[in-house]
Scaffold this motif. Sequence first.
Motif, short mmCIF file in Angstrom:
data_model
loop_
_atom_site.label_atom_id
_atom_site.label_comp_id
_atom_site.label_asym_id
_atom_site.label_seq_id
_atom_site.Cartn_x
_atom_site.Cartn_y
_atom_site.Cartn_z
N ALA A 130 5.17 3.26 11.72
CA ALA A 130 4.06 3.10 10.77
C ALA A 130 4.50 3.34 9.34
CB ALA A 130 2.92 4.05 11.13
N THR A 131 3.82 2.67 8.43
CA THR A 131 3.96 2.90 6.99
C THR A 131 2.61 3.34 6.46
OG1 THR A 131 5.65 1.16 6.81
CG2 THR A 131 4.55 1.85 4.78
N ARG A 132 2.61 4.46 5.74
CA ARG A 132 1.34 4.95 5.20
C ARG A 132 0.93 4.12 3.98
NH1 ARG A 132 -1.36 9.92 5.36
NH2 ARG A 132 0.42 10.95 6.35
N ILE A 133 -0.33 3.71 3.97
CA ILE A 133 -0.90 2.99 2.84
C ILE A 133 -1.77 3.96 2.06
CG2 ILE A 133 -2.39 1.09 2.11
CD1 ILE A 133 -1.64 -0.38 4.65
N PRO A 134 -1.50 4.17 0.79
CA PRO A 134 -2.32 5.13 0.02
C PRO A 134 -3.74 4.62 -0.16
CG PRO A 134 -0.77 3.97 -1.42
CD PRO A 134 -0.42 3.58 -0.03
N ASP A 137 1.69 -10.87 2.56
CA ASP A 137 2.00 -11.18 3.96
C ASP A 137 0.72 -11.37 4.77
OD1 ASP A 137 4.70 -11.12 3.60
OD2 ASP A 137 5.02 -9.14 4.49
N ILE A 138 -0.36 -10.74 4.32
CA ILE A 138 -1.66 -10.86 4.97
C ILE A 138 -2.66 -11.36 3.94
CG2 ILE A 138 -3.55 -9.60 6.08
CD1 ILE A 138 -1.44 -7.65 7.17
N SER A 139 -3.53 -12.27 4.34
CA SER A 139 -4.56 -12.79 3.44
C SER A 139 -5.91 -12.75 4.13
CB SER A 139 -4.24 -14.23 3.01
OG SER A 139 -4.22 -15.09 4.14
N LEU A 140 -6.97 -12.70 3.32
CA LEU A 140 -8.32 -12.77 3.86
C LEU A 140 -8.65 -14.23 4.15
CD1 LEU A 140 -10.29 -10.27 1.59
CD2 LEU A 140 -10.00 -10.10 4.06
N SER A 141 -8.78 -14.57 5.41
CA SER A 141 -9.15 -15.93 5.80
C SER A 141 -9.56 -15.92 7.26
CB SER A 141 -7.99 -16.91 5.59
OG SER A 141 -7.11 -16.93 6.70
N ARG A 142 -10.19 -17.01 7.68
CA ARG A 142 -10.65 -17.08 9.07
C ARG A 142 -9.50 -17.26 10.05
NH1 ARG A 142 -11.85 -22.47 11.15
NH2 ARG A 142 -11.47 -24.12 9.63
N PHE A 143 -8.32 -17.57 9.56
CA PHE A 143 -7.16 -17.67 10.44
C PHE A 143 -6.32 -16.39 10.42
CE2 PHE A 143 -7.75 -22.12 8.83
CZ PHE A 143 -8.31 -22.62 10.00
N ASP A 144 -6.45 -15.62 9.37
CA ASP A 144 -5.62 -14.43 9.19
C ASP A 144 -6.47 -13.16 9.35
OD1 ASP A 144 -3.60 -12.65 8.48
OD2 ASP A 144 -2.92 -13.82 6.76
N MET A 163 -8.05 -4.64 -0.16
CA MET A 163 -6.80 -4.07 -0.63
C MET A 163 -5.61 -4.50 0.22
SD MET A 163 -6.88 -0.06 0.66
CE MET A 163 -5.19 0.30 0.18
N ILE A 164 -5.86 -4.93 1.44
CA ILE A 164 -4.76 -5.24 2.36
C ILE A 164 -3.86 -6.36 1.86
CG2 ILE A 164 -4.23 -6.12 4.68
CD1 ILE A 164 -6.61 -4.45 5.71
N PRO A 165 -4.39 -7.51 1.39
CA PRO A 165 -3.49 -8.56 0.91
C PRO A 165 -2.58 -8.10 -0.22
CG PRO A 165 -5.67 -9.46 1.29
CD PRO A 165 -5.80 -7.97 1.42
N ALA A 166 -3.12 -7.35 -1.18
CA ALA A 166 -2.30 -6.89 -2.30
C ALA A 166 -1.25 -5.89 -1.83
CB ALA A 166 -3.19 -6.26 -3.37
N TRP A 167 -1.64 -4.98 -0.95
CA TRP A 167 -0.71 -3.95 -0.53
C TRP A 167 0.42 -4.52 0.32
CZ3 TRP A 167 2.05 -1.10 2.80
CH2 TRP A 167 2.49 0.15 2.34
#
Length: 264
Positions: free
Chosen positions: A53-57, A137-144, A129-133
């Motif tokens: 795991a990697t901690r996300i602040p 690699d991850i984006s907000l979309s109906r496929f992702d 915050m997930i896409p930026a962090w």
Amino acid sequence: MWSLLRVLVVLALAPSSFVVTARDNASTDAPALALPGDAFLRDLAGDSVPKFATRIPLAAASATTRRQLALFRTAALASASTKPVEFLDRSRQFSYPVFGRCSLGKDNNVLPFDVSTTLGPYFESIFRMIPAWTNGDISLSRFDLFHGHLFANAATKTAGVVFHSKEYPADNADTFPYNLGFCQLESNLPFVDKVMRKRNLVWTIDANQRTSFWWIDMAAKSGNGLVDEILGGAPFYTLYEGNLGHVVADFYYLKGLELGVSLY
């Protein structure tokens, strides 16, 4: 008896010592059934960062949000007998988008959080915050990334959300030859193994009301057989919420929409 929503409003104005009572009420005299994810959650709560795991602040939450999260954790842990509906607004129920024959949610209609709480904006901010962090690699979309699963683990007295990204990679004869149904149609999401193995993120709140957020590498080895049992799973690399605890609800979020909740 006051509903949890009325208690939540009181707690928003109450001193922090009152929150401790809410935390203690989450305990139970009955022994908790062992789950595959118990050791996984204990590793996340340990003093050192686990290998997988990697901690996300996380940004510091307001005092009001911290109190409401503590109550929400209590409600989640009690959800085997009582659903945490007091936090949700049935009067504003709405239909989650359908794309052709693809329905992303398990239910046609979802419930938003009540506007008297800050929980909706709090969890929406985590989705955003997930896409930026993850550096894109991850984006907000109906496929992702568009959903998460709320769970409650009685053994560790932890509530959490597993966020699943990379839900519908494009069907590709060479890299990802898997038919995932109607929701995969028109997907432009390429399958990349080193990205797919990190498709799961976990937010938790523990018995001391500490919140944490983790990016999980499902291809890593922890050295603990109990933990490694729920890692792996190539090529899908899914961290199953049912391994971590009693599944309480699904969260759904896409840009332009309010976060919706579907209870189990």
